[in-house]
Design an enzyme around this catalytic site. Structure first.
Site, PDB file in Angstrom:
ATOM      1  N   ASP A  97       0.845  -1.320   0.170  1.00  0.00           N
ATOM      2  CA  ASP A  97      -0.228  -0.087   0.110  1.00  0.00           C
ATOM      3  C   ASP A  97       0.769   1.288  -0.033  1.00  0.00           C
ATOM      4  O   ASP A  97       1.668   1.213   0.817  1.00  0.00           O
ATOM      5  CB  ASP A  97      -1.079  -0.109   1.219  1.00  0.00           C
ATOM      6  CG  ASP A  97      -1.709   1.174   1.359  1.00  0.00           C
ATOM      7  OD1 ASP A  97      -2.026   1.750   0.404  1.00  0.00           O
ATOM      8  OD2 ASP A  97      -2.033   1.582   2.472  1.00  0.00           O
ATOM      9  N   ASP A 102      -4.411   3.793   2.720  1.00  0.00           N
ATOM     10  CA  ASP A 102      -5.792   3.657   3.030  1.00  0.00           C
ATOM     11  C   ASP A 102      -5.833   2.130   3.316  1.00  0.00           C
ATOM     12  O   ASP A 102      -7.213   1.637   3.234  1.00  0.00           O
ATOM     13  CB  ASP A 102      -6.461   4.013   1.590  1.00  0.00           C
ATOM     14  CG  ASP A 102      -5.979   3.147   0.432  1.00  0.00           C
ATOM     15  OD1 ASP A 102      -5.088   2.085   0.473  1.00  0.00           O
ATOM     16  OD2 ASP A 102      -6.698   3.107  -0.536  1.00  0.00           O
ATOM     17  N   ASP A 157      -1.893  -1.229  -3.860  1.00  0.00           N
ATOM     18  CA  ASP A 157      -2.031  -0.609  -5.097  1.00  0.00           C
ATOM     19  C   ASP A 157      -0.874  -0.477  -6.078  1.00  0.00           C
ATOM     20  O   ASP A 157       0.182  -1.140  -5.890  1.00  0.00           O
ATOM     21  CB  ASP A 157      -2.431   1.038  -4.740  1.00  0.00           C
ATOM     22  CG  ASP A 157      -1.243   1.618  -3.753  1.00  0.00           C
ATOM     23  OD1 ASP A 157      -0.284   1.599  -3.993  1.00  0.00           O
ATOM     24  OD2 ASP A 157      -1.930   2.055  -2.765  1.00  0.00           O
ATOM     25  N   ASP A 216      -4.948 -10.722 -15.796  1.00  0.00           N
ATOM     26  CA  ASP A 216      -6.180 -11.630 -15.418  1.00  0.00           C
ATOM     27  C   ASP A 216      -7.346 -11.140 -16.415  1.00  0.00           C
ATOM     28  O   ASP A 216      -7.553 -10.108 -16.564  1.00  0.00           O
ATOM     29  CB  ASP A 216      -6.799 -11.560 -14.116  1.00  0.00           C
ATOM     30  CG  ASP A 216      -6.962 -12.950 -13.493  1.00  0.00           C
ATOM     31  OD1 ASP A 216      -7.417 -13.819 -14.191  1.00  0.00           O
ATOM     32  OD2 ASP A 216      -6.503 -13.152 -12.293  1.00  0.00           O
ATOM     33  N   ASP A 275      -9.703 -16.391 -16.454  1.00  0.00           N
ATOM     34  CA  ASP A 275     -10.473 -16.644 -15.334  1.00  0.00           C
ATOM     35  C   ASP A 275     -11.568 -17.102 -15.669  1.00  0.00           C
ATOM     36  O   ASP A 275     -12.530 -16.776 -16.448  1.00  0.00           O
ATOM     37  CB  ASP A 275     -10.737 -15.268 -14.497  1.00  0.00           C
ATOM     38  CG  ASP A 275     -11.478 -15.683 -13.190  1.00  0.00           C
ATOM     39  OD1 ASP A 275     -10.964 -16.588 -12.108  1.00  0.00           O
ATOM     40  OD2 ASP A 275     -12.626 -15.299 -13.148  1.00  0.00           O
ATOM     41  N   GLU A 294      -7.672 -20.999 -16.852  1.00  0.00           N
ATOM     42  CA  GLU A 294      -7.852 -21.651 -15.560  1.00  0.00           C
ATOM     43  C   GLU A 294      -8.759 -22.783 -15.838  1.00  0.00           C
ATOM     44  O   GLU A 294      -9.622 -22.787 -16.412  1.00  0.00           O
ATOM     45  CB  GLU A 294      -8.593 -20.400 -14.745  1.00  0.00           C
ATOM     46  CG  GLU A 294      -9.000 -21.184 -13.169  1.00  0.00           C
ATOM     47  CD  GLU A 294      -9.913 -20.198 -12.494  1.00  0.00           C
ATOM     48  OE1 GLU A 294      -9.799 -20.067 -11.484  1.00  0.00           O
ATOM     49  OE2 GLU A 294     -10.739 -19.704 -13.306  1.00  0.00           O
ATOM     50  N   HIS A 300      -4.541 -17.108  -5.450  1.00  0.00           N
ATOM     51  CA  HIS A 300      -5.431 -16.371  -4.343  1.00  0.00           C
ATOM     52  C   HIS A 300      -6.858 -17.138  -4.119  1.00  0.00           C
ATOM     53  O   HIS A 300      -7.357 -16.686  -3.402  1.00  0.00           O
ATOM     54  CB  HIS A 300      -5.843 -15.276  -5.340  1.00  0.00           C
ATOM     55  CG  HIS A 300      -6.686 -15.660  -6.524  1.00  0.00           C
ATOM     56  ND1 HIS A 300      -5.923 -16.298  -7.750  1.00  0.00           N
ATOM     57  CD2 HIS A 300      -7.828 -15.478  -7.068  1.00  0.00           C
ATOM     58  CE1 HIS A 300      -6.692 -16.393  -8.607  1.00  0.00           C
ATOM     59  NE2 HIS A 300      -8.114 -16.092  -8.151  1.00  0.00           N
ATOM     60  N   ASP A 301      -6.844 -18.447  -4.742  1.00  0.00           N
ATOM     61  CA  ASP A 301      -7.955 -19.428  -4.410  1.00  0.00           C
ATOM     62  C   ASP A 301      -7.630 -20.359  -3.589  1.00  0.00           C
ATOM     63  O   ASP A 301      -8.569 -21.354  -3.185  1.00  0.00           O
ATOM     64  CB  ASP A 301      -8.753 -19.759  -5.703  1.00  0.00           C
ATOM     65  CG  ASP A 301      -9.480 -18.682  -6.473  1.00  0.00           C
ATOM     66  OD1 ASP A 301     -10.145 -17.748  -5.502  1.00  0.00           O
ATOM     67  OD2 ASP A 301      -9.643 -18.882  -7.460  1.00  0.00           O
TER      68      ASP A 301
END
Length: 578
Positions: free
Chosen positions: A54, A58, A62, A131, A233, A287, A354-355
């Site tokens: 970050d 916040d 990013d 992605d 994806d 994927e 990430h899954d």
């Protein structure tokens, strides 16, 4: 300069040049008659942008945060970054609900930030894989706003609609819906729309050629910006059987077979290749490429002109932990795929994304005693298997599962909706949360652990997701200073892979396949043979058959001291040159 110093320098330069030429000549010899491609040789590093770095306090990672860490990324030796979605999105499913494919989510920055990031990546020799989320859009995308406004709107057929006067639509299961119903009633036009995922992720109608044309145009727009490929994806679900046949009993056990890879999926991919991919030198990977090695080959057989790499789930869909599934069965998965792909096509190799939960927590041992050594062993596996390795951010540090105790700590739609559904049924919520400590997707989404300062150096604000408390001892800053850290071991592995084409292009042969503790295999290319031996357990173990290491050279070992025994120590990994 004295004459003897000058002569010494000249001799040294000649020797160095000779060594370099010999090494290059050897590499050239090894690659004789080999179909080389940059995406086969690449090491891909996946970044979940919300959790990487970050820059503005916040609490959300990013693009400027990524830019600030590009030198670190470069230092890993990786060749490409796969970036999870950064498109404009209401963020119902962490960016996988896109409201504008040609804009950047405000949380992540601006298009100017993106352009700078891409420029700085390319300056460092790092390629960028985006992605591509086009099975569905957000319900806040302009296409869907128009589509739902009236039945005669020109965008109506951009999505799948079922008029209510025809009765209840044919049942379809939804991944993220509390009620597990993929048809959502919309009163505005007295119709149901289809959403395989969240209610805010209506499925695009790929049967409509105008949808395909618009998507291809968008893809070309990004590629003309200079990106280097797409990871597609959920595209295995893009083609639907619009006769809507009844789902067979037990379809849930093999959702891709019965629910994805519809009748026109390969037609769409071949059209996409013709219209887009064939015009660029890029990496393309889907994927969930089918439910078997034979299905996966259909996506990447060069003669079919579809994609250039298959990314399947069978090697990660093994339950809570590898020890429950069994190493013998696990080895058989890789043997089956390699048998199908040994002569053509190409595979992606991965253990986390990430899954998925963290690699070391699912396939290794994240106890304080074994976390470091088993992390190194798993990295060795990824860097020595046949296929392009995809490596998830933070795994180079041995980051592990955070294991939340409270449902309120979870942001993930998948976990929260499963909890609500179970609660509505009066199920065992305590047991569910205990299971999620091992399997929940957000175990793999916690902020990157940069240093031992507040919030692991990820943000000066409040992080969007809690930081793993072990960041004070598991962090990049500390590991940079330790030559034996998991971080520096990973760097050495990447360099070893780059120097040895055999680890990229060499054929794979499994050894001692019925050994429940050891994963051993050879990689062989044009006369060079390497042997990789991995102990996947917390006890000493040995290869029982098929190996002769007499006279072999050890190229790498994840222990700092040589073994005094023929047995492999807990989670030991050794790479031999035979």
């Amino acid at each position: 300069m004295k004459l003897n110093h000058f002569l010494f320098l000249c001799i040294g330069l000649i020797q160095f040049s000779s060594t370099t030429l010999t090494a290059q000549d050897n590499k050239t010899l090894l690659l004789k008659n080999v179909d080389t491609k940059w995406w086969k040789e690449a090491v891909v590093y996946q970044i979940y942008p919300r959790s990487f770095k970050d820059s503005d306090g916040d609490g959300v990672g990013d693009l400027k945060g990524i830019i600030s860490k590009l030198d670190y990324i470069k230092s890993l030796g990786i060749d490409a970054v796969w970036l999870n979605p950064i498109y404009a999105s209401p963020n119902d499913d962490n960016g996988y609900d896109v409201s504008d494919y040609r804009a950047i989510m405000k949380d992540f920055g601006t298009m100017e930030d993106f352009d700078l990031m891409l420029k700085e990546m390319h300056k460092r020799g790092i390629k960028l894989i985006m992605d591509l989320v086009v099975n569905h859009s957000s319900d806040e995308h302009e296409w869907f706003k128009q589509s739902r406004s009236s039945r005669d709107n020109k965008y109506r057929d951009y999505y799948h609609w079922w008029p209510a006067e025809k009765g209840k639509p044919p049942y379809r299961w939804s991944f993220f819906d509390v009620n597990s119903d993929a048809w959502k009633y919309d009163a505005q036009t007295n119709s149901y729309y289809l959403h395989y995922f969240s209610q805010k992720q209506p499925d695009l109608n790929w049967e409509n050629p105008k949808v395909r044309e618009d998507i291809y145009d968008m893809m070309r727009w990004w590629l003309d910006k200079g990106i280097d490929g797409f990871r597609m994806d959920a595209f295995q679900f893009a083609s639907k059987d619009t006769t809507w046949p009844e789902l067979p009993k037990g379809y849930e056990k093999n959702i891709i077979k019965y629910y994805g890879v519809g009748p026109h999926l390969h037609d769409y991919l071949q059209e996409m290749n013709k219209e887009v991919f064939s015009k660029y030198d890029i990496m393309t990977v889907a994927e969930g490429a089918g439910s078997s090695p034979q299905d996966a080959m259909l996506f990447v057989d060069p003669a079919r002109k579809e994609l250039n790499m298959a990314y399947h789930f069978e090697s990660v869909d093994i339950g809570k932990h590898l020890s429950d599934f069994g190493l013998i069965k696990y080895k058989a998965i890789f043997s089956r795929y390699d048998k199908e792909f040994k002569d053509k096509g190409w595979l992606a190799i991965f253990l986390a994304n990430h899954d998925q939960p963290r690699m070391v927590s699912k396939f290794g041992n994240d106890s304080p005693e074994f976390r470091t050594i088993s992390s190194k062993m798993l990295s060795t596996f990824l860097m020595t298997m046949r296929g392009t390795p995809y490596y998830y951010y933070g795994d180079e540090l041995g980051m592990d599962n955070i294991r939340f105790n409270n449902i309120n700590d979870y942001h993930d739609l998948d976990t929260r909706n499963k909890y609500i559904a179970l609660k509505n049924k009066g199920g065992d919520l305590e047991a569910f949360l205990e299971g999620e400590k091992q399997t929940a997707r957000e175990n793999g989404r916690t902020p990157f652990q940069w240093d031992a300062k507040k919030n692991a150096g990820f943000t000066t604000g409040t992080p969007w997701l809690k930081v793993n408390p072990n960041y004070t001892t598991v962090n990049a800053d500390q590991q940079e200073k330790d030559p034996n850290s998991t971080l520096n071991y990973f760097r050495k592995l990447v360099q070893l892979r780059k120097k040895n084409p055999t680890l990229v292009y060499g054929k794979f042969e499994l050894i001692d396949e019925n050994n429940p503790a050891i994963f051993a295999y050879t990689r062989e290319l044009n006369g060079e043979k390497l042997l990789i031996v991995l102990n996947f357990t917390s006890k000493n173990a040995s290869v029982k058959t098929g190996i002769n290491i007499k006279g072999a050279k050890v190229l790498m070992n994840n222990y700092t001291t040589p073994s005094k025994s023929k047995e492999l120590r807990p989670y030991e990994a050794v790479i031999y040159q035979l």
